[in-house]
Design an enzyme around this catalytic site. Sequence first.
Site, short mmCIF file in Angstrom:
data_model
loop_
_atom_site.label_atom_id
_atom_site.label_comp_id
_atom_site.label_asym_id
_atom_site.label_seq_id
_atom_site.Cartn_x
_atom_site.Cartn_y
_atom_site.Cartn_z
N GLY B 131 0.86 -1.28 -0.09
CA GLY B 131 0.06 0.03 0.05
C GLY B 131 0.94 1.31 -0.15
O GLY B 131 1.54 1.47 -0.83
N LYS B 202 2.97 -10.44 -4.40
CA LYS B 202 3.79 -9.28 -3.74
C LYS B 202 5.24 -9.81 -3.36
O LYS B 202 6.05 -9.13 -3.83
CB LYS B 202 3.10 -8.85 -2.34
CG LYS B 202 1.81 -8.27 -2.70
CD LYS B 202 1.04 -7.91 -1.42
CE LYS B 202 -0.38 -6.95 -1.69
NZ LYS B 202 -1.11 -7.05 -0.42
#
Lengths: 431, 431
Positions: B131, B202
């Site tokens: 994020g 990720k």
Amino acid sequence: MINVGIMGLGTVGTGVVELLETNRSTIARRLGDEVEVKKILVRDLSKKRTPYAEGKLTTRADDILEDGEIDVVVELMGGEEPARTYIKKALENKKHVVTANKEVISKHGKELLELAERSGVSLLFEASVGGGIPIIRPMKQCLAANRIMKISGILNGTTNYILTQMREKGWSFGEALREAQRLGYAESDPSADIKGFDAARKLAILSSIGFNARITPDRVYVEGIERIGPEDIKYAGELGYTIKLLASARRTGEGRVEAVVAPAMLKENHPLSAVRDVYNAILVEGDAVGQVMFYGQGAGKMPTASAVVADIIDAARGGKRIYCTCYGEVEVVPASLMTSRFYVRLKAEDNPEALAEICGALGRNGIGLEMAAQKGVGGGLVEIVMLTLWVPFGDLQRALNEIKNLKGVKEVANIIRVEEADEDGLHGGHR
Amino acid sequence: MINVGIMGLGTVGTGVVELLETNRSTIARRLGDEVEVKKILVRDLSKKRTPYAEGKLTTRADDILEDGEIDVVVELMGGEEPARTYIKKALENKKHVVTANKEVISKHGKELLELAERSGVSLLFEASVGGGIPIIRPMKQCLAANRIMKISGILNGTTNYILTQMREKGWSFGEALREAQRLGYAESDPSADIKGFDAARKLAILSSIGFNARITPDRVYVEGIERIGPEDIKYAGELGYTIKLLASARRTGEGRVEAVVAPAMLKENHPLSAVRDVYNAILVEGDAVGQVMFYGQGAGKMPTASAVVADIIDAARGGKRIYCTCYGEVEVVPASLMTSRFYVRLKAEDNPEALAEICGALGRNGIGLEMAAQKGVGGGLVEIVMLTLWVPFGDLQRALNEIKNLKGVKEVANIIRVEEADEDGLHGGHR
């Protein structure tokens, strides 16, 4: 081929020379070019050095500053002069400059960054704050969309080591300092660390970037850790707090900031309270990103060299430079007007009148208390530990000046800020 | 003036449009230029939108991709297609691309980065991992001097929320999942999060960068958290561990890496064990810098928008691009050969022969035990909890396949990796 000149071959300089050698192929692949150390400025040619430095030493600064083949000058001498003069000359000669010098950058960053911009070269200083922890570049680039609201951190490893040992081993400040010196964590003259000036320079650099403003170290309110006693550590622990040397800057209104380096009591669930020994951590709060934290070794040979070499690679990459936009004028709130909760430790005679007079002086100056506790010390004396509500520091000082002169009061032993656990704490339960 | 086209106006897209507006002057000062959203691709023109989007909506992708005035295309649609095709076309048309799309980047990053390089434009994806936490750029730039040895992190907020609630509230997996869905932390089809695929994407991105190698999500060994029961949480707690969904990749030799996403037991002093709820944290270990940690909100509208807008600013700055050097070939160690310590929970009949047979099967397969404990469950059954020494996963699986078929054994209820506290832990006492 990128030619580098290094000024200063102490611990970090040696680390840089070694790292450029040991990770030569990794660096070359990432940069797309080889990095070569061409010359190294030292004071003493006869001293024994890393073998990688052989044949490169010089004692004349101009051998580096005037060498037309050197692309990047790496200043690792430390101290204000002659480092500042050398950096200036390197920039004038259109060489990129990489430095770990927090003193020069915090005091003279503006003029030097303007000079770098005029010369079209980079002036990079990632290693000046937090050793190897990436913080300057992330703040300049990764958080560029944010209005930064607050920066707080543990920016000095020496004092954090001392406070950790005092807490965990029950040592006095003097004992912990001597151990830090024995381990090489503290210098023989430790005052820049102990008195908070080192952290203040780093906070000045970070808050200048974060708030786009010119905040020099002399505008940071500074207290050191010399007065922290084992009693304070003990009482803080009983109340659920850890004492840290906290560097903290925040916006308090349009064009107004507070910047403080001082011991602070952190609740044990505060993300910075778990940072032990020589580690550093920096908590940055942006209006969009919320809180982010950066954590790692804030000093040491190879971590600092890691940041310096990253800057060398970045400078060598060329392309568009990011200059500072830290030129805004802000008002720095004077310490007397900064509000906080405070811990106060007093020594007083063990009688009810003394306590009544203390309470009277607090009341007259508008100091509300969250709690007060009496601890026995013997000899007819007691220690009184108090936590205030949010009050301006100046009001508390005025009250304590009255209290100090009361007949039954022996000493105002310590005053420590109490850092609020942030509502939106990293360890907290909401987003 | 930098013109931006935004593809996708969901939560993050709306955050980006709002952030560019609310922090317009801060961004303009830092960039030295204004950023303007010119067009926004949506599926449904009639839906109610942020007022800042007014007059900019289109349902035709080519209105953005073929607009010669648009400098930066921001892809925020998510999913593999048509996002990948649009990114490709934007790059071919020499537009910078900023994306938060971890699926496209983890699977097709190589071809897209090569295309960006040929076109001389940027392809930036800071928001695809963590994020708002700065991690991609710090790894590429700030740690560029390091040989990265290990990357481990909590990369998925949904599963971390579920595991935190199970631990703190004693909820079952199902209860915690339903609460996560109610709060909007988990989607109605939560499988990409729960099964570990989101974290694997990720980790693929981070380890490709860290190890300069091509590591796609299908090369990451993945286990989800569906099988974690309240018993596991309880027994882990009794042993001083917290269970987290850990994404972890490390070099195990020249040209060899391990990459795993799986539940792991972390000692309570492990820096990642304190990361609660939807927060993310990433620990990176470099040969020079040691361990550094990055910490913050790993998802959410404004934190993610913060990373996207930082990338827009960076793309708009122009200058030399940093392309990926993630093209090296590495061997990924198969799961069966990865060694670890393991926690094993069995259900067996409450008699000494069952235990003896279990021990026999372990012994035949070379599985040494650090401890074994018997817990009563009633009905003539016991639970047996064991911690193994360091063993290859394949050997343990072979042993457990034998054990599963033993007469007295009812079930091999769970196997969980035990993450070693790093010797040089961030909270540790040395450097």
